[in-house]
Design a protein around this motif. Structure first.
Motif, mmCIF file in Angstrom:
data_model
loop_
_atom_site.group_PDB
_atom_site.id
_atom_site.type_symbol
_atom_site.label_atom_id
_atom_site.label_comp_id
_atom_site.label_asym_id
_atom_site.label_seq_id
_atom_site.Cartn_x
_atom_site.Cartn_y
_atom_site.Cartn_z
ATOM 1 N N TYR A 133 0.866 -1.175 0.000
ATOM 2 C CA TYR A 133 0.000 0.000 0.000
ATOM 3 C C TYR A 133 0.904 1.227 0.000
ATOM 4 N N PRO A 134 1.136 1.821 -1.157
ATOM 5 C CA PRO A 134 2.133 2.895 -1.247
ATOM 6 C C PRO A 134 1.797 4.103 -0.368
ATOM 7 N N LEU A 135 2.817 4.655 0.262
ATOM 8 C CA LEU A 135 2.698 5.905 0.987
ATOM 9 C C LEU A 135 2.615 7.037 -0.040
ATOM 10 N N ALA A 136 1.899 8.090 0.312
ATOM 11 C CA ALA A 136 1.814 9.232 -0.597
ATOM 12 C C ALA A 136 1.831 10.531 0.199
ATOM 13 N N GLY A 137 2.248 11.596 -0.469
ATOM 14 C CA GLY A 137 2.199 12.920 0.136
ATOM 15 C C GLY A 137 0.960 13.652 -0.349
ATOM 16 N N TYR A 138 0.124 14.089 0.594
ATOM 17 C CA TYR A 138 -1.127 14.765 0.252
ATOM 18 C C TYR A 138 -1.071 16.231 0.672
ATOM 19 N N ILE A 168 12.289 8.699 4.016
ATOM 20 C CA ILE A 168 12.953 8.208 2.803
ATOM 21 C C ILE A 168 12.205 8.703 1.559
ATOM 22 N N LEU A 169 10.882 8.719 1.655
ATOM 23 C CA LEU A 169 10.071 9.197 0.534
ATOM 24 C C LEU A 169 10.292 10.699 0.312
ATOM 25 N N LEU A 170 10.384 11.469 1.397
ATOM 26 C CA LEU A 170 10.655 12.905 1.271
ATOM 27 C C LEU A 170 12.026 13.142 0.645
ATOM 28 N N GLU A 171 12.996 12.284 0.994
ATOM 29 C CA GLU A 171 14.321 12.420 0.390
ATOM 30 C C GLU A 171 14.263 12.158 -1.110
ATOM 31 N N LYS A 172 13.479 11.174 -1.517
ATOM 32 C CA LYS A 172 13.360 10.865 -2.944
ATOM 33 C C LYS A 172 12.760 12.028 -3.730
ATOM 34 N N GLN A 173 12.004 12.893 -3.027
ATOM 35 C CA GLN A 173 11.431 14.066 -3.686
ATOM 36 C C GLN A 173 12.407 15.245 -3.678
ATOM 37 N N GLY A 174 13.598 15.048 -3.100
ATOM 38 C CA GLY A 174 14.601 16.101 -3.058
ATOM 39 C C GLY A 174 14.352 17.144 -1.991
ATOM 40 N N LEU A 175 13.479 16.834 -1.014
ATOM 41 C CA LEU A 175 13.126 17.810 0.016
ATOM 42 C C LEU A 175 14.092 17.808 1.192
ATOM 43 N N VAL A 220 0.968 10.125 4.269
ATOM 44 C CA VAL A 220 -0.056 9.267 4.873
ATOM 45 C C VAL A 220 -0.117 7.942 4.130
ATOM 46 N N ASN A 221 -0.402 6.855 4.859
ATOM 47 C CA ASN A 221 -0.591 5.576 4.177
ATOM 48 C C ASN A 221 -2.034 5.424 3.715
ATOM 49 N N ASN A 222 -2.260 4.439 2.850
ATOM 50 C CA ASN A 222 -3.567 4.272 2.220
ATOM 51 C C ASN A 222 -4.699 4.041 3.199
ATOM 52 N N THR A 223 -4.401 3.368 4.313
ATOM 53 C CA THR A 223 -5.461 3.067 5.279
ATOM 54 C C THR A 223 -6.152 4.337 5.729
ATOM 55 N N TYR A 224 -5.381 5.299 6.195
ATOM 56 C CA TYR A 224 -5.975 6.514 6.737
ATOM 57 C C TYR A 224 -6.372 7.498 5.648
ATOM 58 N N ALA A 225 -5.671 7.494 4.537
ATOM 59 C CA ALA A 225 -6.087 8.329 3.416
ATOM 60 C C ALA A 225 -7.467 7.890 2.939
ATOM 61 N N GLU A 239 4.790 6.782 -3.336
ATOM 62 C CA GLU A 239 5.883 5.828 -3.204
ATOM 63 C C GLU A 239 5.978 4.949 -4.450
ATOM 64 N N ASP A 240 7.198 4.592 -4.813
ATOM 65 C CA ASP A 240 7.402 3.742 -5.978
ATOM 66 C C ASP A 240 6.687 2.405 -5.823
ATOM 67 N N LYS A 241 6.286 1.839 -6.930
ATOM 68 C CA LYS A 241 5.592 0.554 -6.910
ATOM 69 C C LYS A 241 6.481 -0.598 -6.433
ATOM 70 N N ASP A 242 7.808 -0.408 -6.493
ATOM 71 C CA ASP A 242 8.724 -1.472 -6.073
ATOM 72 C C ASP A 242 9.132 -1.342 -4.604
ATOM 73 N N SER A 243 8.312 -0.684 -3.822
ATOM 74 C CA SER A 243 8.600 -0.511 -2.395
ATOM 75 C C SER A 243 8.774 -1.852 -1.696
ATOM 76 N N PRO A 244 9.753 -1.962 -0.776
ATOM 77 C CA PRO A 244 9.937 -3.213 -0.024
ATOM 78 C C PRO A 244 8.931 -3.385 1.106
ATOM 79 N N TYR A 245 8.062 -2.393 1.287
ATOM 80 C CA TYR A 245 7.145 -2.433 2.431
ATOM 81 C C TYR A 245 5.857 -3.200 2.100
#
Length: 289
Positions: A133-138, A168-175, A220-225, A239-245
């Motif tokens: 369940y990919p994490l996303a920034g909203y 880690i996701l924020l880092e991937k966005q260059g933030l 936020v993760n998909n559950t709460y979103a 989050e990328d589709k190849d996430s290890p989570y």
């Protein structure tokens, strides 16, 4: 002010607990302590109905997906699945360990590892994978990362594994830049570069999606979103589709080989459940088996 409202919401998070956790009284345990590791080992839980299983799940879309697994289990294996819904992640592992539940399906391995270590839950085992369940920034105030202003408030989950995942996701966005982006338990203290001087606020995971009026960005993760009507496709980034989570099904060492557990895993890893997951999460989900 909106900021006060936001932090008030965070304080209320401690009141969120179990929606419903009925069932038998936990089994009495015969404990023995290893003086070297100081972990506690419990005896096996008493045997229950071999054709019935009680499973912990998160309320919301994940519960709806799990209900399809229950239908498949009943139709294909004659297995009755009773779900116990939770509003947060603090209790399901303890409930399985103490025999209140037979299994749960609500977490990924990094979370299980950390939770088991902190609570000394040494009898939990992984019996199968479910979905990523990919994490996303909203955000409500911006439509792209380039619009994020200096000093913006960014809400991230405060539980150890999802906190690192969000950073880690924020880092991937260059933030931001982390000391070690392979450390699955990084914290805000591991941020070594923060060019926009973002205000990283660690909040209860269940609060973040409901506080979008009071922050500039929330990871936020998909559950709460899903509980507030958002899908991964609504995210500013995802989050990328190849996430290890990948999410997992967890049982105990004493029941992992039972037919009930095996049949539940088979029912969950079915085409019907995959179709429902894609329906609930608008394709913002990846099969993990």
């Amino acid at each position: 002010m909106k900021a006060n409202k936001f932090f008030g919401l965070c304080a209320l998070a401690s009141g969120i607990a179990l929606v419903g956790c009925g069932g038998d009284k936990p089994a009495q345990t015969d404990t023995k302590t290893d003086t070297t590791t100081q972990t506690t080992t419990a005896t096996a839980c008493p045997a229950g109905d071999p054709n019935k299983i009680k499973v912990g799940v998160m309320s919301g879309p994940e519960h709806k997906v799990a209900e399809v697994a229950a239908k498949v289990a009943q139709e294909k294996y004659g297995l009755v699945v009773e779900y116990v819904e939770f509003n947060d992640y603090a209790l399901p592992n303890t409930a399985v360990s103490k025999c209140d539940l037979d299994a749960n399906a609500m977490q990924h391995k990094p979370y299980l590892d950390k939770d088991s270590q902190e609570k000394k839950l040494d009898n939990l085992v992984i019996v199968g994978n479910t979905f990523v369940y990919p994490l996303a920034g909203y955000a409500k105030k911006i439509k792209s990362i380039s619009e994020l202003k200096d000093g913006a408030i960014v809400a991230v989950p405060n539980d150890p594994s999802n906190l690192a995942r969000a950073l880690i996701l924020l880092e991937k966005q260059g933030l931001i830049k982390l000391k070690d982006n392979t450390n699955l338990f990084s914290t805000s203290l591991d941020i070594v570069e923060n060019p926009k001087q973002l205000k990283i606020k660690e909040v209860d995971t269940s609060i973040a999606a409901r506080a979008l009026d009071d922050v500039d960005l929330a990871v936020v993760n998909n559950t709460y979103a899903g509980q507030v009507g958002l899908t991964a496709n609504d995210g500013v980034f995802i989050e990328d589709k190849d996430s290890p989570y990948v999410n997992i099904i967890v049982a105990r060492a004493d029941n992992k080989d039972s037919d009930a557990i095996k049949n539940f895993v088979q029912a969950y890893q079915s085409d019907e459940v995959e179709a429902e997951a894609k329906n609930q999460f608008k394709d913002g989900v990846v099969k993990g088996w």
